[in-house]
Design a protein around this motif. Structure first.
Motif, PDB file in Angstrom:
ATOM      1  N   GLU A 148      -1.335  16.674  -0.169  1.00 47.38           N
ATOM      2  CA  GLU A 148      -1.923  15.360   0.054  1.00 47.38           C
ATOM      3  C   GLU A 148      -0.889  14.473   0.738  1.00 47.38           C
ATOM      4  N   THR A 149      -1.333  13.650   1.674  1.00 46.63           N
ATOM      5  CA  THR A 149      -0.440  12.770   2.411  1.00 46.63           C
ATOM      6  C   THR A 149      -0.772  11.311   2.102  1.00 46.63           C
ATOM      7  N   TYR A 150       0.284  10.531   1.863  1.00 47.40           N
ATOM      8  CA  TYR A 150       0.153   9.098   1.631  1.00 47.40           C
ATOM      9  C   TYR A 150       1.051   8.378   2.637  1.00 47.40           C
ATOM     10  N   SER A 176       5.850   7.698   5.126  1.00 44.65           N
ATOM     11  CA  SER A 176       4.811   8.664   4.739  1.00 44.65           C
ATOM     12  C   SER A 176       5.417   9.770   3.887  1.00 44.65           C
ATOM     13  N   THR A 235       1.848   4.817  -5.197  1.00 50.48           N
ATOM     14  CA  THR A 235       0.855   5.815  -5.568  1.00 50.48           C
ATOM     15  C   THR A 235       1.382   6.636  -6.734  1.00 50.48           C
ATOM     16  N   THR A 289       4.202  13.717   2.207  1.00 54.89           N
ATOM     17  CA  THR A 289       3.213  14.779   2.036  1.00 54.89           C
ATOM     18  C   THR A 289       3.585  15.553   0.787  1.00 54.89           C
ATOM     19  N   SER A 346       2.269   4.270   4.386  1.00 53.51           N
ATOM     20  CA  SER A 346       2.243   2.811   4.384  1.00 53.51           C
ATOM     21  C   SER A 346       2.416   2.329   5.816  1.00 53.51           C
TER      22      SER A 346
END
Length: 279
Positions: A71-73, A97, A82, A99, A75
């Motif tokens: 999953e990638t987050y 970012s 998160t 992952t 800003s």
């Protein structure tokens, strides 16, 4: 019946009129042969192919179910937070970012970082939490720390627990980095270990600032990063004035009030949102 034991002529119409199915049935009955289902080779391959397809589907299903989930987050212009891996929190500074991949089969949770992030990792001795940048690999089992990736180096600052840092270029490893410890890893693989006097470099997350005879231009730079604002100085004298003080998660306006009183200056915001610091 051929009395002379001569070989019968196969063209004899009587032989061609024999009911072979009835005769074979009589023979099987007399010999005690039971009916048997014939399994043709074609049927065999059909069943075999079905088994292979079912088994293959099972393998693919298992592979899909057991494949690591990534999953990638990310800003943009604002820091975001998160929660991953149950109660592990990752705070992403601006333009960052990560992952995250949950490798349950080998007991690892890996994070590929681009930018700057603060990690508060849940303690779990049975799971390894691993963060990678272009320069370093950081391995922990439960701790909190900040990683800042820049063009020429990556800085790891530990605020609690114990951290292991390894250079990707030289494979050099530094173990047992504890609270206040900082590792700077350069592109060429060289690593520099030190003890920090404060956590000003991660004030964007902690908002803990400790200044000791610090010039105002450095103070405003740190405040600008922590509270996300733009500023300018009205004169060089104000920019070089020094201040000693400590701020712990305070609001910005009270900090400005203290600085104004300490140096007898004004900090005002114009219509464009830029703060001007001067006499």
């Amino acid at each position: 019946m051929n009395r002379n034991n001569e070989i019968p002529d196969l063209s004899d119409i009587r032989l061609l009129n024999i009911d072979t199915d009835a005769e074979w049935s009589k023979f099987r009955s007399a010999a005690g042969i039971r009916d048997t289902k014939v399994f043709s080779l074609r049927t065999f391959w059909k069943v075999a192919a079905s088994i292979i397809l079912i088994a293959g589907a099972g393998i693919l299903g298992y592979s899909y179910m057991s494949a690591p989930k990534a999953e990638t987050y990310a800003s943009a212009e604002k820091a975001v937070e998160t929660i991953v891996e149950t109660s592990t929190m990752i705070s992403l500074n601006k333009n960052t970012s990560v992952t995250c991949t949950d490798n349950r089969d080998n007991g690892e949770y890996t994070v590929a970082l681009r930018g700057e992030a603060y990690f508060d990792v849940e303690k779990n001795p049975e799971r390894t939490f691993k963060i990678t940048t272009d320069d370093v690999t950081v391995i922990v089992h439960g701790t909190s720390f900040n990683i800042c990736e820049q063009a020429d180096e990556t800085t790891v600052t530990v605020t609690s627990g114990n951290v292991e840092v390894r250079s990707n270029a030289s494979n050099e490893t530094v173990n047992n980095i504890t609270k206040g410890g900082q590792v700077i890893c350069r592109k060429n693989g060289k690593m520099e270990v030190s003890e920090v006097q404060n956590f000003n470099n991660i004030a964007w997350k902690l908002r803990q600032l400790d200044f000791r005879e610090t010039p105002m231009h450095e103070i405003m730079e740190q405040l600008g990063k922590a509270y996300d604002f733009r500023y300018k100085f009205a004169d060089e004298e104000t920019a070089n004035a020094t201040v000693t003080g400590k701020f712990d998660n305070q609001e910005l306006q009270p900090i400005f009030t203290i600085l104004e009183q300490a140096l007898d200056l004004k900090i005002e915001r114009d219509a464009s949102g830029v703060w001007t610091v001067g006499k």
